[in-house]
Design a protein around this motif. Structure first.
Motif, PDB file in Angstrom:
ATOM      1  N   SER A  19       0.805  -1.227   0.000  1.00 52.77           N
ATOM      2  CA  SER A  19       0.000   0.000   0.000  1.00 52.77           C
ATOM      3  C   SER A  19       0.839   1.279   0.000  1.00 52.77           C
ATOM      4  O   SER A  19       0.419   2.298  -0.565  1.00 52.77           O
ATOM      5  CB  SER A  19      -0.944   0.012   1.204  1.00 52.77           C
ATOM      6  N   THR A  20       2.009   1.247   0.626  1.00 51.39           N
ATOM      7  CA  THR A  20       2.795   2.488   0.753  1.00 51.39           C
ATOM      8  C   THR A  20       4.245   2.359   0.297  1.00 51.39           C
ATOM      9  O   THR A  20       4.977   3.350   0.297  1.00 51.39           O
ATOM     10  CB  THR A  20       2.796   2.977   2.223  1.00 51.39           C
ATOM     11  N   GLY A  21       4.668   1.172  -0.097  1.00 50.00           N
ATOM     12  CA  GLY A  21       6.051   1.002  -0.535  1.00 50.00           C
ATOM     13  C   GLY A  21       6.399   1.841  -1.746  1.00 50.00           C
ATOM     14  O   GLY A  21       7.567   2.227  -1.937  1.00 50.00           O
ATOM     15  N   TRP A  22       5.399   2.178  -2.554  1.00 46.42           N
ATOM     16  CA  TRP A  22       5.646   2.992  -3.749  1.00 46.42           C
ATOM     17  C   TRP A  22       6.209   4.378  -3.402  1.00 46.42           C
ATOM     18  O   TRP A  22       6.966   4.964  -4.179  1.00 46.42           O
ATOM     19  CB  TRP A  22       4.367   3.142  -4.567  1.00 46.42           C
ATOM     20  N   VAL A  23       5.831   4.899  -2.222  1.00 42.24           N
ATOM     21  CA  VAL A  23       6.345   6.206  -1.811  1.00 42.24           C
ATOM     22  C   VAL A  23       7.864   6.144  -1.649  1.00 42.24           C
ATOM     23  O   VAL A  23       8.594   7.032  -2.096  1.00 42.24           O
ATOM     24  CB  VAL A  23       5.683   6.663  -0.491  1.00 42.24           C
ATOM     25  N   SER A  24       8.346   5.056  -1.041  1.00 39.91           N
ATOM     26  CA  SER A  24       9.782   4.882  -0.847  1.00 39.91           C
ATOM     27  C   SER A  24      10.503   4.719  -2.179  1.00 39.91           C
ATOM     28  O   SER A  24      11.598   5.261  -2.374  1.00 39.91           O
ATOM     29  CB  SER A  24      10.042   3.662   0.044  1.00 39.91           C
ATOM     30  N   ILE A  25       9.890   4.002  -3.098  1.00 39.29           N
ATOM     31  CA  ILE A  25      10.503   3.791  -4.416  1.00 39.29           C
ATOM     32  C   ILE A  25      10.598   5.111  -5.185  1.00 39.29           C
ATOM     33  O   ILE A  25      11.634   5.438  -5.781  1.00 39.29           O
ATOM     34  CB  ILE A  25       9.701   2.746  -5.219  1.00 39.29           C
ATOM     35  N   VAL A  26       9.505   5.872  -5.173  1.00 37.09           N
ATOM     36  CA  VAL A  26       9.502   7.173  -5.852  1.00 37.09           C
ATOM     37  C   VAL A  26      10.539   8.104  -5.225  1.00 37.09           C
ATOM     38  O   VAL A  26      11.259   8.832  -5.935  1.00 37.09           O
ATOM     39  CB  VAL A  26       8.095   7.805  -5.795  1.00 37.09           C
ATOM     40  N   TYR A  27      10.642   8.065  -3.899  1.00 34.64           N
ATOM     41  CA  TYR A  27      11.622   8.886  -3.191  1.00 34.64           C
ATOM     42  C   TYR A  27      13.041   8.517  -3.625  1.00 34.64           C
ATOM     43  O   TYR A  27      13.871   9.390  -3.899  1.00 34.64           O
ATOM     44  CB  TYR A  27      11.442   8.688  -1.682  1.00 34.64           C
ATOM     45  N   PHE A  28      13.311   7.224  -3.729  1.00 33.77           N
ATOM     46  CA  PHE A  28      14.639   6.764  -4.150  1.00 33.77           C
ATOM     47  C   PHE A  28      14.954   7.223  -5.576  1.00 33.77           C
ATOM     48  O   PHE A  28      16.047   7.733  -5.855  1.00 33.77           O
ATOM     49  CB  PHE A  28      14.718   5.243  -4.059  1.00 33.77           C
ATOM     50  N   LEU A  29      14.005   7.044  -6.487  1.00 31.60           N
ATOM     51  CA  LEU A  29      14.242   7.420  -7.882  1.00 31.60           C
ATOM     52  C   LEU A  29      14.459   8.922  -8.017  1.00 31.60           C
ATOM     53  O   LEU A  29      15.317   9.374  -8.794  1.00 31.60           O
ATOM     54  CB  LEU A  29      13.058   6.972  -8.745  1.00 31.60           C
ATOM     55  N   ALA A  30      13.682   9.690  -7.268  1.00 27.29           N
ATOM     56  CA  ALA A  30      13.846  11.149  -7.320  1.00 27.29           C
ATOM     57  C   ALA A  30      15.225  11.558  -6.814  1.00 27.29           C
ATOM     58  O   ALA A  30      15.914  12.382  -7.435  1.00 27.29           O
ATOM     59  CB  ALA A  30      12.749  11.819  -6.501  1.00 27.29           C
ATOM     60  N   GLY A 111       7.406   2.740   8.302  1.00 31.38           N
ATOM     61  CA  GLY A 111       7.482   4.032   7.616  1.00 31.38           C
ATOM     62  C   GLY A 111       8.856   4.662   7.743  1.00 31.38           C
ATOM     63  O   GLY A 111       9.380   5.237   6.780  1.00 31.38           O
ATOM     64  N   MET A 112       9.451   4.553   8.918  1.00 28.97           N
ATOM     65  CA  MET A 112      10.801   5.094   9.109  1.00 28.97           C
ATOM     66  C   MET A 112      11.813   4.384   8.214  1.00 28.97           C
ATOM     67  O   MET A 112      12.706   5.019   7.634  1.00 28.97           O
ATOM     68  CB  MET A 112      11.215   4.978  10.574  1.00 28.97           C
ATOM     69  N   ILE A 113      11.669   3.073   8.109  1.00 26.08           N
ATOM     70  CA  ILE A 113      12.565   2.302   7.234  1.00 26.08           C
ATOM     71  C   ILE A 113      12.383   2.741   5.782  1.00 26.08           C
ATOM     72  O   ILE A 113      13.360   2.895   5.031  1.00 26.08           O
ATOM     73  CB  ILE A 113      12.310   0.797   7.386  1.00 26.08           C
ATOM     74  N   PHE A 114      11.131   2.968   5.373  1.00 20.07           N
ATOM     75  CA  PHE A 114      10.855   3.420   4.010  1.00 20.07           C
ATOM     76  C   PHE A 114      11.500   4.780   3.716  1.00 20.07           C
ATOM     77  O   PHE A 114      11.806   5.083   2.559  1.00 20.07           O
ATOM     78  CB  PHE A 114       9.342   3.519   3.786  1.00 20.07           C
ATOM     79  N   LEU A 115      11.688   5.588   4.734  1.00 14.79           N
ATOM     80  CA  LEU A 115      12.327   6.884   4.541  1.00 14.79           C
ATOM     81  C   LEU A 115      13.849   6.784   4.567  1.00 14.79           C
ATOM     82  O   LEU A 115      14.540   7.438   3.782  1.00 14.79           O
ATOM     83  CB  LEU A 115      11.866   7.863   5.630  1.00 14.79           C
ATOM     84  N   ILE A 116      14.370   5.981   5.489  1.00 15.36           N
ATOM     85  CA  ILE A 116      15.824   5.883   5.669  1.00 15.36           C
ATOM     86  C   ILE A 116      16.477   5.096   4.539  1.00 15.36           C
ATOM     87  O   ILE A 116      17.581   5.428   4.082  1.00 15.36           O
ATOM     88  CB  ILE A 116      16.146   5.238   7.030  1.00 15.36           C
ATOM     89  N   LEU A 117      15.798   4.038   4.058  1.00 17.00           N
ATOM     90  CA  LEU A 117      16.393   3.149   3.059  1.00 17.00           C
ATOM     91  C   LEU A 117      16.815   3.872   1.781  1.00 17.00           C
ATOM     92  O   LEU A 117      17.953   3.692   1.320  1.00 17.00           O
ATOM     93  CB  LEU A 117      15.421   2.007   2.745  1.00 17.00           C
TER      94      LEU A 117
END
Length: 651
Positions: A19-30, A111-117
């Motif tokens: 449901s929310t992993g896409w936010v982390s992926i988009v953040y990484f690509l950006a 969520g924190m992991i999704f931001l830090i990764l």
């Protein structure tokens, strides 16, 4: 039971990822495009058309970096805890055999992991590039870890703030809006309160407080200055503590929260009154501030701004809480609120305890008096050389107190009569008991010349406020005088010449009268202190010692303009300048004047150059036309300094 719990946690993790992993992926690509790929482009650019300042990775696509840092954590928190704001999802989630604290930790920590990764992976990529490619001249390993650490700390604080707000509301859109309101609230309310205290309390030093590095009060505003200021690790520790506190409060309120709060603007009934009157208070301050500015400080319009702001804030908060616009009959609370504010405001004005306080002379240890706001300057050069120092001589303390008492006597005059000549004065007493009394007044300086003259002409005042006395000669690498559109100027690098120039300038400043200090404005002397550090001094036409030194060295002609640089001068009587900043319009008025005096005599032009002022509040105005290109300057003369030939022409 244990196996069932473990299986359920695994499935919950997969659900969160879907449901929310896409936010982390988009953040990484950006981040990938903003930093590593941009660095590769910089390295491969043979022309070096874009070469960022080294040792600061934030300068690479800074606006995009800050945009991601501010937006991604809040969006992630909104999507992660979306289930709290939809009744069916909330019922389903809380029907599973997991305690609330375990559900919270699973979501919040993921969520924190999704931001830090993404930040960690980008850091590894840049470290790899640092070892393989030639970017060591741009960034060291320390700079890379500084970027990563700063980004993680600020991002996690923003995320934990949005997490906390998620527990306070039952609507995702309200969560997003309130998250940013909450993040800006410390700096916003501080600015509003200080600005409005300046309105209602005569002498309140609003500008003094508003210049004390307020950007640190919000992680968003702090992030916005990372391109020019280093993130200090003592601030980082504070941010990490706040992150932990907000995380703990989020857990506490999550466990207390009712499932029925889904779709409610404010989840806890007891906080709804806080929200309503908090919004009312903030919008009231905003309304007063707005009308204070647009009405040119009219008291009646400012009061109107407070009232209309309170009405809009109260009714708006009611509409949000009740989710309907039909709230105009519910104004009992608003009437009570306005009555309390009115009583408090009238009480403050009647008592006047704050406004009328002037310390007794025997209580004062030192006094700081200045019209320059350099107390908390951000620039090191400004803070070192331009910040005024306190005075301790009894004569100056007595003179400042005398001025202060007169300003209090003229309260109504200074509050109602705002002129363009108004100047802000700052008075700060340090008492013998260690306490400080600080005041700020905006007044027409010309009305208080008799009070200011003894202070301004004192040796102690000049040494405490003028940067020339704080400058150490051996720190100066070079001095440049007169450089500009008229000439190349004079540059001095010899240490003896520099010492003699500084000594001459100090003598001139000490000898200068109050009237001359207000009338004359000189050309800039650029001082180079090394390591890209510059400051400016002033060379005025009335500085006789420096002028004599330049004459002896045969440098005067290059250090300041002379009649050889001017073709002619047009002079006209001042006819009421509406906008003294519009130099082009003033020039056109002079050129249109039928009575204008055209001066071509070199001796007269030299006399005019030595007597002219940049202050527009004088009887005569003149355009000096220079030989270089189409360059001109508009200057002014009062009756005292105007040459006799000029006065005779306009009789």
């Amino acid at each position: 039971m244990l196996s069932r719990m473990s299986w359920f946690k695994k499935e919950l993790l997969l659900q969160i990822g879907r449901s929310t992993g896409w936010v982390s992926i988009v953040y990484f690509l950006a981040l990938l495009f903003i930093l590593p790929i941009q660095l590769l482009m910089i390295i491969s650019d043979e022309t070096k058309s874009y070469y960022p300042q080294p040792n600061n990775l934030f300068l690479v696509n800074f606006s995009f970096q800050i945009g991601l840092m501010v937006i991604v954590p809040v969006i992630l928190a909104v999507f992660l805890f979306r289930f709290l704001h939809v009744k069916q999802a909330a019922d389903l989630m809380h029907s599973i055999p997991l305690k609330r604290d375990r559900i919270f930790h699973q979501y919040a920590l993921t969520g924190m992991i999704f931001l830090i990764l993404p930040i960690a992976v980008i850091t590894l990529i840049i470290l790899f590039m640092h070892n393989i490619l030639d970017i060591s001249a741009l960034y060291s390993i320390k700079d890379i870890f500084y970027w990563a650490g700063t980004t993680i700390i600020i991002t996690l604080l923003l995320y934990s703030a949005a997490l906390f707000i998620a527990m306070m509301t039952g609507m995702s859109i309200v969560q997003a809006v309130l998250a940013y309101v909450f993040l800006f609230f410390p700096i916003g309310i501080t600015m509003l309160v200080f600005f409005n205290l300046k309105i209602v309390l005569y002498g309140f030093p609003g500008d003094y407080f508003l210049n004390r590095q307020l950007e640190k009060l919000s992680p968003i505003t702090y992030a916005a200055v990372l391109d020019g200021r280093k993130f200090r690790w003592n601030d980082g520790i504070v941010y990490m503590i706040l992150t932990i506190v907000l995380y703990g409060l989020s857990l506490f309120f999550y466990k207390k929260r009712n499932l029925e709060a889904a779709s409610e603007a404010i989840a806890f009934p007891k906080l709804r009154s806080v929200f309503k009157y908090g919004v009312t208070f903030c919008v009231m301050l905003l309304g007063g501030s707005y009308f204070q500015e647009v009405s040119y400080q009219s008291f009646s319009w400012t009061v109107f701004g407070y009232v209309i702001g309170a009405v809009i804030g109260y009714l708006g908060a009611e509409m949000i809480l009740r989710k309907t616009w039909r709230v105009f009959g519910r104004i009992k609370g608003l009437i009570v609120y306005l009555a309390i504010i009115a009583v408090m405001g009238i009480g403050v004005q009647i008592l006047g305890i704050y406004e009328n306080k002037v310390p007794e002379e025997e209580q004062i240890k030192i006094v700081l008096f200045s019209n320059q706001l350099g107390f908390y300057a951000k620039d090191d050069i400004y803070r070192e050389y331009y910040t005024p120092l306190p005075m301790k001589e009894k004569a100056n303390i007595k003179a400042v107190r005398r001025l202060h008492e007169q300003l209090l006597s003229d309260k109504k005059l200074n509050q109602t009569k705002k002129e363009r000549q108004s100047v802000n004065f700052y008075i700060q007493y340090e008492l013998k008991n260690g306490s400080k009394v600080t005041r700020e007044y905006s007044v027409n300086e010309r009305l208080y010349e008799d009070f200011l003259k003894p202070v301004y002409e004192s040796k102690e005042y000049k040494q405490s406020t003028n940067e020339i006395f704080k400058l150490t000669e051996n720190k100066i690498k070079s001095l440049t005088m007169g450089a500009g559109p008229v000439s190349n100027g004079v540059t001095l690098s010899n240490s003896n010449d520099i010492k003699e120039v500084i000594a001459a300038l100090r003598k001139d400043v000490l000898a200068e009268s109050y009237e001359d200090s207000r009338y004359f404005k000189g050309s800039s002397i650029e001082v180079y202190l090394g390591s890209d550090r510059f400051m400016s001094l002033e060379f005025k036409p009335n500085y006789q010692n420096l002028t004599q030194w330049l004459k002896q060295k045969e440098m005067l002609k290059d250090a300041m303009p002379s009649s050889d640089d001017v073709t002619h001068v047009l002079v006209a009587k001042e006819g009421g300048i509406e906008n003294p900043e519009d130099i082009e319009k003033i020039k056109r008025e002079i050129e249109k004047s039928k009575e204008a005096l055209d001066v071509t005599n070199k001796g007269q032009i030299d006399q005019m150059l030595n007597n002219a002022s940049m202050n527009s509040n004088h009887e005569y105005m003149a355009v000096f036309y220079f030989r270089t290109g189409h360059y001109y300057e508009v200057m002014f003369f009062d009756e005292k300094h105007a040459p006799e030939f000029m006065k005779d022409h306009f009789k």
